[in-house]
Design a protein around this motif. Sequence first.
Motif, PDB file in Angstrom:
ATOM      1  N   LEU A 181     -56.221  -5.781  26.827  1.00 27.45           N
ATOM      2  CA  LEU A 181     -55.327  -5.593  25.686  1.00 27.45           C
ATOM      3  C   LEU A 181     -56.052  -4.826  24.584  1.00 27.45           C
ATOM      4  N   PHE A 182     -55.400  -3.771  24.094  1.00 27.73           N
ATOM      5  CA  PHE A 182     -55.951  -2.943  23.030  1.00 27.73           C
ATOM      6  C   PHE A 182     -54.962  -2.882  21.872  1.00 27.73           C
ATOM      7  N   MET A 183     -55.493  -2.779  20.667  1.00 30.79           N
ATOM      8  CA  MET A 183     -54.668  -2.569  19.476  1.00 30.79           C
ATOM      9  C   MET A 183     -54.881  -1.132  19.017  1.00 30.79           C
ATOM     10  N   TRP A 184     -53.819  -0.487  18.588  1.00 28.24           N
ATOM     11  CA  TRP A 184     -53.921   0.855  18.002  1.00 28.24           C
ATOM     12  C   TRP A 184     -53.371   0.765  16.586  1.00 28.24           C
ATOM     13  N   TYR A 185     -54.271   0.756  15.620  1.00 26.08           N
ATOM     14  CA  TYR A 185     -53.887   0.761  14.212  1.00 26.08           C
ATOM     15  C   TYR A 185     -53.642   2.229  13.877  1.00 26.08           C
ATOM     16  N   THR A 186     -52.380   2.632  13.846  1.00 24.67           N
ATOM     17  CA  THR A 186     -52.001   4.048  13.864  1.00 24.67           C
ATOM     18  C   THR A 186     -52.338   4.801  12.582  1.00 24.67           C
TER      19      THR A 186
END
Length: 161
Positions: A135-140
């Motif tokens: 699981l990865f988060m992308w803080y755009t």
Amino acid sequence: MTTQSEKDSLCCPEFNPVLWDEKVLEWDQKKFISDHIHTFFYMPLNFGGVMSRFLEKVEKADAKTADFLCLSKFASPWKIDVYLEVSKDVPDADNTTMSGKFFCKVYEGPFSHTDKWCKDYEHVAQAKGYKIKKLFMWYTTCPKCAKKYGKNYVAIIGQVE
């Protein structure tokens, strides 16, 4: 409405959630450079410094970051592994690739909702028949640009099977 001086001070490209929300991404040796961020109970301490180093290396190598895709993976309460998409190998950087099927879901709101978003993401992914491997988060956008755009989009991208 955003004024010209505000537009000039934006450092992050505007994110279009329609292009990413509930999309399945097939990556075959997608190129990234990686580093890590120090955290204190999951709160980033040197995110800006790491991003500055990333961008300096990318610029020096004349590489590109098409969507400014920067994935974060929480390794512990003290460390986040980060991966910045690049168009080619970057000298003096930790070059890596990712391959496989990835499912993306976009959320909007304050970072304090992250736990709620992750639970929702797991539910949606499982309902679609996916088993989450990573699981990865992308803080755009950075907090400054999110404020100027009026939206704080965060994409969760999971490697699924």
